[in-house]
Design an enzyme around this catalytic site. Structure first.
Site, PDB file in Angstrom:
ATOM      1  N   ALA A 157       0.635  -1.143  -0.140  1.00  0.00           N
ATOM      2  CA  ALA A 157      -0.012   0.015  -0.042  1.00  0.00           C
ATOM      3  C   ALA A 157       0.968   1.199  -0.076  1.00  0.00           C
ATOM      4  O   ALA A 157       1.997   1.128   0.585  1.00  0.00           O
ATOM      5  CB  ALA A 157      -0.847   0.001   1.332  1.00  0.00           C
ATOM      6  N   GLU A 216      -1.539  -0.375  -9.741  1.00  0.00           N
ATOM      7  CA  GLU A 216      -1.798   0.952  -9.817  1.00  0.00           C
ATOM      8  C   GLU A 216      -1.067   1.704  -9.536  1.00  0.00           C
ATOM      9  O   GLU A 216      -0.297   1.890  -8.624  1.00  0.00           O
ATOM     10  CB  GLU A 216      -3.235   0.802  -8.914  1.00  0.00           C
ATOM     11  N   CYS A 219      -2.966  10.273  -7.366  1.00  0.00           N
ATOM     12  CA  CYS A 219      -2.664   9.899  -8.759  1.00  0.00           C
ATOM     13  C   CYS A 219      -3.777  10.418  -9.944  1.00  0.00           C
ATOM     14  O   CYS A 219      -3.438  10.479 -10.939  1.00  0.00           O
ATOM     15  CB  CYS A 219      -2.719   8.266  -9.068  1.00  0.00           C
TER      16      CYS A 219
END
Length: 474
Positions: free
Chosen positions: A146, A246, A280
């Site tokens: 994470a 991601e 992001c």
């Protein structure tokens, strides 16, 4: 303050070197937390592997019931989570409490329901005398990494779909922001069977590599930088692990001359600077049609200048600090290099905030050109650039001329134009007349160097499964 690892259902201290954890709003150290050592990483992975033998066979109802208990526990401890996240990240407390913690609980609730809806294709006879069916089975042991920008929320995005699908997880929070994940570990120890979730802590360069490269890990899920993603892919290539990435983003925000300018300004003021721009999907790369360019630049500069920077505990604070001194220096470097270009104008901001903490003024840079670094590179701070454009063809080309492909938005009253651009933009998400909005029911993820795989939605659940064909002769 909770600072224990969770391994095989037990809360234990790390055996490695202690890492300092800081409050970005003051720059002061708030904790020194021991890392896991390599033996503890091995124990965590083996605990997950052992637990998978049972957890992977549990019914969707059983998994859903436990996910709902996790959601309840998060809501019951919302103020604790908000205080820890605010302390460790510098986020305004009220924003964490009112925006982020409810979203975290909702992710667990959504995947509790989704777990009971997952199914394969209908059975059928595609070869005479044989019946085929499709199963979606869990992958096994998932190593989840994470990031530091949304520690609790990203932990939920990693844990909820993986658990719903029947996987077991070893989760490592970012070394800068472990506090809410440790508190979550304390709650999970009383909810889940031993070994189903294990939480470890340490630097990515040693502890992260040991975890992602472990031979018993079947899948690696990362939210982080492109560099980290590329490193993990290279590090795990020999074992051909399944991966979910991601990575970064540089969202184009396309404003046409028929857009509602007040709506644009209000939206960018919020969606370009939430979490101090450390997102992001932040609305950071504006393309404004020439006819309204001057109007947008002036109005946006005035609006952004009103953002209140301050103590995260103050209910009126809108903008907190950047996460660390190195991150602040990185953002400052981008802005200084942009300011040195003769065609760029600083409309507002552009400087470090004097005083303690890692604060940077919300910044609007006008006159940017397509090839400028500030347009092409992810800054990850409270900085937006504005570039003028002439027509659809030009702006579509510019928007897509990026290594990133995570998020984008189009601002126009022309629904036909909105559909045309949405079909052409090479981004995982395109918003129309808004930006930044996410819901558990819809997928989030990118393309190009922004990665692959989806968070949230049924697509997110499917990412943590293996499709298997079963054929029975009769």
């Amino acid at each position: 303050m909770h600072d224990k690892l969770l391994i095989e259902g037990k809360l234990i201290a790390g055996n490695g070197e202690a890492l300092a954890v800081f409050n970005p709003a003051t720059g002061e150290q708030i904790a020194a937390i021991p890392q896991a050592d390599l033996h503890q990483i091995d124990a965590a992975v083996l605990a997950a592997e052992s637990a998978f033998a049972h957890w992977g066979q549990t019914t969707p109802k059983t998994r859903a019931t436990l996910l709902l208990k996790i959601a309840d526990a998060i809501e019951e401890n919302a103020e604790v989570f908000a205080k820890l996240e605010s302390l460790n990240c510098g986020k305004p407390y009220h924003a964490v409490l009112n925006d982020e913690v409810p979203a975290v609980a909702d992710v667990f609730r959504f995947f509790a329901g989704a777990a009971r809806c997952l199914s394969g294709s209908a059975a059928g006879e595609y070869l005479e005398g044989h019946t085929s069916m499709i199963r979606r089975d869990p992958v096994g042991v998932v190593a989840s990494i994470a990031p530091w920008n949304y520690p609790l929320m990203m932990a939920s995005w990693k844990l909820a779909p993986a658990l719903a699908a029947g996987n077991c997880v070893v989760l490592k929070p970012a070394e800068q922001t472990p506090l809410t994940t440790f508190y979550l570990a304390h709650l999970l120890a009383d909810i889940l069977p031993a070994g189903v979730v294990n939480i470890v802590f340490g630097r990515g360069a040693d502890i992260g590599d040991a975890l992602t490269g472990h031979e018993k890990v079947n899948m690696v899920s990362l939210t982080g930088s492109i560099a980290t993603g590329a490193h993990i892919l290279a590090h795990t290539a020999a074992s051909v692990k399944r991966t979910h990435m991601e990575l970064g983003g540089k969202a184009p925000v396309i404003v046409f001359d028929d857009a509602d300018i007040d709506q644009v300004v209000d939206g960018i003021r919020s969606f370009g600077f939430y979490n101090a721009g450390q997102d992001c999907t932040a609305a950071c790369r504006l393309y404004v049609q020439r006819a309204v360019y001057d109007e947008v630049v002036e109005a946006l500069g005035k609006a952004v200048a009103t953002l209140k920077i301050g103590d995260p505990r103050d209910e009126t604070t809108e903008l907190g600090p950047l996460i660390t001194e190195p991150q602040l220096e990185r953002v400052m470097g981008f802005v200084e290099r942009a300011k040195a270009l003769p065609h760029i104008t600083v409309v507002t901001g552009g400087e470090r905030v004097k005083g303690t903490g890692f604060y940077f003024q919300p910044t609007v840079l006008a006159g940017a050109k397509q090839d400028d670094e500030i347009v092409q590179k992810e800054v990850f701070g409270p900085v937006i650039s504005i570039t003028s454009f002439d027509d659809e063809a030009q702006v579509i080309g510019w928007a897509n001329a990026s290594n990133y492909g995570l998020a984008s938005s189009v601002w126009t009253r022309d629904i036909g134009r909105a559909h045309r651009l949405a079909a052409c933009l090479q981004y995982g998400c395109t918003w129309v007349n808004t930006h930044f909005m996410l819901v558990s029911e819809m997928p989030h993820g990118g393309q190009k160097l922004s990665g692959y795989g989806k968070d949230m939605s049924m697509y997110g659940l499917e990412d943590y499964t293996i499709v298997r064909h079963i054929m029975i002769r009769h």
